[in-house]
Design a protein around this motif. Structure first.
Motif, PDB file in Angstrom:
ATOM      1  N   GLY A  23      49.854 -33.082  16.238  1.00 32.08           N
ATOM      2  CA  GLY A  23      50.214 -34.474  16.449  1.00 32.08           C
ATOM      3  C   GLY A  23      51.539 -34.692  17.152  1.00 32.08           C
ATOM      4  O   GLY A  23      52.103 -35.772  17.103  1.00 32.08           O
TER       5      GLY A  23
ATOM      6  N   SER B 125      53.993 -37.213  15.706  1.00 26.24           N
ATOM      7  CA  SER B 125      54.249 -36.956  14.283  1.00 26.24           C
ATOM      8  C   SER B 125      55.715 -36.655  13.989  1.00 26.24           C
ATOM      9  O   SER B 125      56.128 -36.662  12.835  1.00 26.24           O
ATOM     10  CB  SER B 125      53.382 -35.793  13.794  1.00 26.24           C
ATOM     11  OG  SER B 125      53.736 -34.596  14.462  1.00 26.24           O
TER      12      SER B 125
ATOM     13  N   LEU C 194      40.626 -39.609  16.395  1.00 24.14           N
ATOM     14  CA  LEU C 194      42.085 -39.701  16.286  1.00 24.14           C
ATOM     15  C   LEU C 194      42.542 -39.525  14.847  1.00 24.14           C
ATOM     16  O   LEU C 194      43.520 -38.836  14.579  1.00 24.14           O
ATOM     17  CB  LEU C 194      42.587 -41.037  16.845  1.00 24.14           C
ATOM     18  CG  LEU C 194      42.494 -41.205  18.353  1.00 24.14           C
ATOM     19  CD1 LEU C 194      42.760 -42.649  18.746  1.00 24.14           C
ATOM     20  CD2 LEU C 194      43.435 -40.265  19.072  1.00 24.14           C
TER      21      LEU C 194
ATOM     22  N   PHE D 225      45.243 -36.718  14.027  1.00 29.90           N
ATOM     23  CA  PHE D 225      46.598 -37.252  13.898  1.00 29.90           C
ATOM     24  C   PHE D 225      46.732 -37.848  12.509  1.00 29.90           C
ATOM     25  O   PHE D 225      46.267 -38.965  12.265  1.00 29.90           O
ATOM     26  CB  PHE D 225      46.890 -38.317  14.963  1.00 29.90           C
ATOM     27  CG  PHE D 225      46.996 -37.750  16.340  1.00 29.90           C
ATOM     28  CD1 PHE D 225      48.230 -37.368  16.842  1.00 29.90           C
ATOM     29  CD2 PHE D 225      45.870 -37.569  17.121  1.00 29.90           C
ATOM     30  CE1 PHE D 225      48.324 -36.817  18.106  1.00 29.90           C
ATOM     31  CE2 PHE D 225      45.961 -37.025  18.388  1.00 29.90           C
ATOM     32  CZ  PHE D 225      47.192 -36.640  18.879  1.00 29.90           C
TER      33      PHE D 225
ATOM     34  N   PRO E 297      48.112 -42.763  19.686  1.00 34.85           N
ATOM     35  CA  PRO E 297      48.839 -42.377  18.475  1.00 34.85           C
ATOM     36  C   PRO E 297      50.322 -42.173  18.734  1.00 34.85           C
ATOM     37  O   PRO E 297      50.750 -41.949  19.861  1.00 34.85           O
ATOM     38  CB  PRO E 297      48.178 -41.061  18.060  1.00 34.85           C
ATOM     39  CG  PRO E 297      47.402 -40.593  19.217  1.00 34.85           C
ATOM     40  CD  PRO E 297      47.173 -41.744  20.124  1.00 34.85           C
ATOM     41  N   THR E 298      51.073 -42.245  17.660  1.00 35.30           N
ATOM     42  CA  THR E 298      52.508 -41.992  17.698  1.00 35.30           C
ATOM     43  C   THR E 298      52.730 -40.518  17.374  1.00 35.30           C
ATOM     44  O   THR E 298      52.022 -39.944  16.554  1.00 35.30           O
ATOM     45  CB  THR E 298      53.225 -42.872  16.654  1.00 35.30           C
ATOM     46  OG1 THR E 298      52.935 -44.235  16.957  1.00 35.30           O
ATOM     47  CG2 THR E 298      54.716 -42.671  16.676  1.00 35.30           C
TER      48      THR E 298
ATOM     49  N   GLU F 267      55.145 -43.578  21.074  1.00 33.74           N
ATOM     50  CA  GLU F 267      53.704 -43.562  21.308  1.00 33.74           C
ATOM     51  C   GLU F 267      53.432 -42.525  22.389  1.00 33.74           C
ATOM     52  O   GLU F 267      54.142 -42.442  23.383  1.00 33.74           O
ATOM     53  CB  GLU F 267      53.239 -44.947  21.774  1.00 33.74           C
ATOM     54  CG  GLU F 267      51.752 -45.049  21.905  1.00 33.74           C
ATOM     55  CD  GLU F 267      51.307 -46.452  22.272  1.00 33.74           C
ATOM     56  OE1 GLU F 267      50.973 -46.674  23.451  1.00 33.74           O
ATOM     57  OE2 GLU F 267      51.288 -47.322  21.370  1.00 33.74           O
TER      58      GLU F 267
ATOM     59  N   TYR G 230      47.127 -41.695  11.503  1.00 33.45           N
ATOM     60  CA  TYR G 230      46.817 -42.592  12.624  1.00 33.45           C
ATOM     61  C   TYR G 230      46.340 -43.918  12.061  1.00 33.45           C
ATOM     62  O   TYR G 230      45.416 -43.975  11.266  1.00 33.45           O
ATOM     63  CB  TYR G 230      45.751 -42.001  13.546  1.00 33.45           C
ATOM     64  CG  TYR G 230      45.378 -42.932  14.681  1.00 33.45           C
ATOM     65  CD1 TYR G 230      46.242 -43.115  15.750  1.00 33.45           C
ATOM     66  CD2 TYR G 230      44.191 -43.646  14.670  1.00 33.45           C
ATOM     67  CE1 TYR G 230      45.933 -43.967  16.785  1.00 33.45           C
ATOM     68  CE2 TYR G 230      43.871 -44.506  15.702  1.00 33.45           C
ATOM     69  CZ  TYR G 230      44.735 -44.662  16.757  1.00 33.45           C
ATOM     70  OH  TYR G 230      44.425 -45.518  17.781  1.00 33.45           O
ATOM     71  N   LYS G 231      47.020 -44.964  12.453  1.00 29.45           N
ATOM     72  CA  LYS G 231      46.676 -46.299  11.969  1.00 29.45           C
ATOM     73  C   LYS G 231      46.031 -47.084  13.097  1.00 29.45           C
ATOM     74  O   LYS G 231      46.526 -47.096  14.222  1.00 29.45           O
ATOM     75  CB  LYS G 231      47.925 -47.023  11.472  1.00 29.45           C
ATOM     76  CG  LYS G 231      48.519 -46.385  10.233  1.00 29.45           C
ATOM     77  CD  LYS G 231      49.758 -47.155   9.788  1.00 29.45           C
ATOM     78  CE  LYS G 231      50.311 -46.614   8.505  1.00 29.45           C
ATOM     79  NZ  LYS G 231      50.901 -45.326   8.566  1.00 29.45           N
ATOM     80  N   THR G 232      44.943 -47.716  12.771  1.00 31.33           N
ATOM     81  CA  THR G 232      44.267 -48.520  13.776  1.00 31.33           C
ATOM     82  C   THR G 232      44.679 -49.975  13.632  1.00 31.33           C
ATOM     83  O   THR G 232      45.182 -50.389  12.606  1.00 31.33           O
ATOM     84  CB  THR G 232      42.748 -48.425  13.633  1.00 31.33           C
ATOM     85  OG1 THR G 232      42.379 -48.908  12.345  1.00 31.33           O
ATOM     86  CG2 THR G 232      42.267 -47.011  13.801  1.00 31.33           C
TER      87      THR G 232
ATOM     88  N   THR H 238      38.375 -43.705  17.174  1.00 32.26           N
ATOM     89  CA  THR H 238      39.269 -43.867  16.024  1.00 32.26           C
ATOM     90  C   THR H 238      39.033 -42.769  14.999  1.00 32.26           C
ATOM     91  O   THR H 238      39.974 -42.232  14.427  1.00 32.26           O
ATOM     92  CB  THR H 238      39.079 -45.258  15.388  1.00 32.26           C
ATOM     93  OG1 THR H 238      39.419 -46.243  16.368  1.00 32.26           O
ATOM     94  CG2 THR H 238      39.956 -45.441  14.180  1.00 32.26           C
TER      95      THR H 238
ATOM     96  N   VAL I  27      47.364 -36.721  24.535  1.00 35.01           N
ATOM     97  CA  VAL I  27      46.751 -36.820  23.209  1.00 35.01           C
ATOM     98  C   VAL I  27      45.769 -35.692  22.928  1.00 35.01           C
ATOM     99  O   VAL I  27      45.799 -35.082  21.860  1.00 35.01           O
ATOM    100  CB  VAL I  27      46.073 -38.200  23.023  1.00 35.01           C
ATOM    101  CG1 VAL I  27      45.248 -38.253  21.764  1.00 35.01           C
ATOM    102  CG2 VAL I  27      47.138 -39.293  23.018  1.00 35.01           C
TER     103      VAL I  27
END
Length: 111
Positions: free
Chosen positions: A97, A80, A56, A60, A77-78, A85, A63-65, A53, A91
């Motif tokens: 990103g 940018s 990432l 990125f 990650p999604t 996803e 990046y939200k966990t 995490t 990745v």
């Protein structure tokens, strides 16, 4: 199960490039050698997820966990630029990103 295999391959890229530090690096080596996370203890899983995490989040922006259940891999990650996803196979090499499709479009715009 396919996602898990891609995640293990992603960990292999992090290990071979020495991108994970501390306990997460050693745990990632174990996962890559075993081919899965099934042999990890809860503490090892937590330490590995914290290291991944952190990587990432540094690579990125935004990046939200989310909470990851014991034995699960984190969400990829999604991109940018688009709402998709990214597959774990993209990745490690993502530039800024972006998923491979958006990266290709970006390079074509530069030409």
């Amino acid at each position: 199960m396919e996602d898990r295999d891609e995640f293990v391959d992603f960990l292999g890229q992090l290990v071979s490039s020495e991108q994970l530090e501390g306990p997460a690096g050693g745990i990632a080596k174990k996962v890559v050698a075993d081919g899965s996370m099934s042999g990890l203890t809860r503490n090892q899983h937590y330490a590995l997820m914290a290291g991944v995490t952190s990587w990432l989040g540094g690579n990125f922006a935004g990046y939200k966990t989310r909470s990851v259940e014991f034995g699960e891999s984190p969400p990829a990650p999604t991109c940018s630029e688009c709402p998709n996803e990214m597959p774990w196979s993209e990745v490690f090499l993502a530039e800024n990103g972006r998923c491979s499709w958006c990266q290709n479009v970006h390079h074509k715009d530069e030409d």
